[in-house]
Design an enzyme around this catalytic site. Structure first.
Site, PDB file in Angstrom:
ATOM      1  CG  ASP A  41      46.708  39.029  31.665  1.00 28.50           C
ATOM      2  OD1 ASP A  41      46.649  39.927  32.518  1.00 28.50           O
ATOM      3  OD2 ASP A  41      46.768  37.815  31.943  1.00 28.50           O
TER       4      ASP A  41
ATOM      5  CB  THR B 144      32.168  29.471  46.078  1.00 27.69           C
ATOM      6  OG1 THR B 144      32.443  30.827  45.680  1.00 27.69           O
ATOM      7  CG2 THR B 144      32.198  29.379  47.598  1.00 27.69           C
TER       8      THR B 144
ATOM      9  CG  ASP C  20      43.411  37.200  30.997  1.00 26.39           C
ATOM     10  OD1 ASP C  20      43.248  38.438  30.904  1.00 26.39           O
ATOM     11  OD2 ASP C  20      43.034  36.546  31.982  1.00 26.39           O
TER      12      ASP C  20
ATOM     13  NE  ARG D 106      36.079  32.238  37.854  1.00 28.70           N
ATOM     14  CZ  ARG D 106      36.584  31.756  36.725  1.00 28.70           C
ATOM     15  NH1 ARG D 106      37.434  30.748  36.758  1.00 28.70           N
ATOM     16  NH2 ARG D 106      36.254  32.290  35.570  1.00 28.70           N
TER      17      ARG D 106
END
Length: 214
Positions: free
Chosen positions: A208, A113, A205, A109
């Site tokens: 993770d 933006t 997550d 990502r």
């Protein structure tokens, strides 16, 4: 079938899927247990995603006599993992369909933006001839999944499915706008994204927790 947020959404409500997903959500679930459960749930997901594969009759010999027996017809599957967490789903699906080809799409990502940027792509040469199942544990904003599906369509794929553990209305709406033709399979649709684009209540997550990196 729940089509509230996507016209081709299927929520997998099998009791074993839901039970294992609940254990995965728990804070105290260890990395090893989380990884094992992800593999088990993914195998069950693959069973649902492949229930309509085309069948043909082929001649075989049993120990007692010849017969015409059902066999999957034509080119089979390609599982495409959205790196890195998608590998935790792909591995379980491969337990069920070990002959499937595997592709990878790497996306990150952009902090400015908030849009996905591709950094890696490796697909089988005949990917366009196969049923392609794109996997990522979480459908959050939907931008990475949408970009991956768009990349596969550009490669000639026209038989695509997307599979995830958890989705939210925001991500489903993004996919519905960009790829209304692609069936989506999720084990649960959670409430919403928070201000950090984490799924709530979620499971943390996924990358993770799969790889023990946090």
């Amino acid at each position: 079938m729940d089509q509230t947020f996507h016209p081709r959404l299927t929520v997998l409500t099998h009791p074993l899927v839901q039970h294992k997903l609940t254990i995965m959500r728990r804070r105290e679930t260890s990395t090893g247990e989380f990884r094992s459960l992800a593999r088990e749930v993914s195998l069950l997901m693959a069973y649902e995603l492949t229930r309509d594969l085309p069948i043909e009759r082929v001649p075989i010999d049993t120990p007692l006599e010849p017969m015409m027996a059902p066999s999957i017809a034509g080119k089979k599957l390609c599982i495409v993992s959205i790196l890195r967490a998608g590998d935790g789903i792909a591995s379980g699906m491969l337990d069920l369909v070990p002959s499937a080809r595997v592709g990878h799409v790497g996306l990150y990502r952009d902090p400015a933006t908030q849009r996905p940027v591709e950094y890696y792509l490796k697909l089988p040469e005949d990917v366009a001839e196969r049923l392609v199942i794109v996997v990522d544990p979480m459908l959050a904003t939907g931008h990475s999944a949408s970009a991956a599906l768009g990349r596969l369509k550009a490669a000639g794929c026209n038989n695509l499915r997307f599979a995830c553990l958890l989705a939210v209305p925001e991500g489903l709406s993004v996919l519905a706008a960009a790829h209304p033709d692609v069936p989506v399979f999720a084990c649960a649709v959670d409430r919403a994204l928070d201000e950090h684009a984490y799924i709530r209540p979620g499971l943390g997550d996924a990358g993770d927790r799969l790889f023990g990196t946090k």
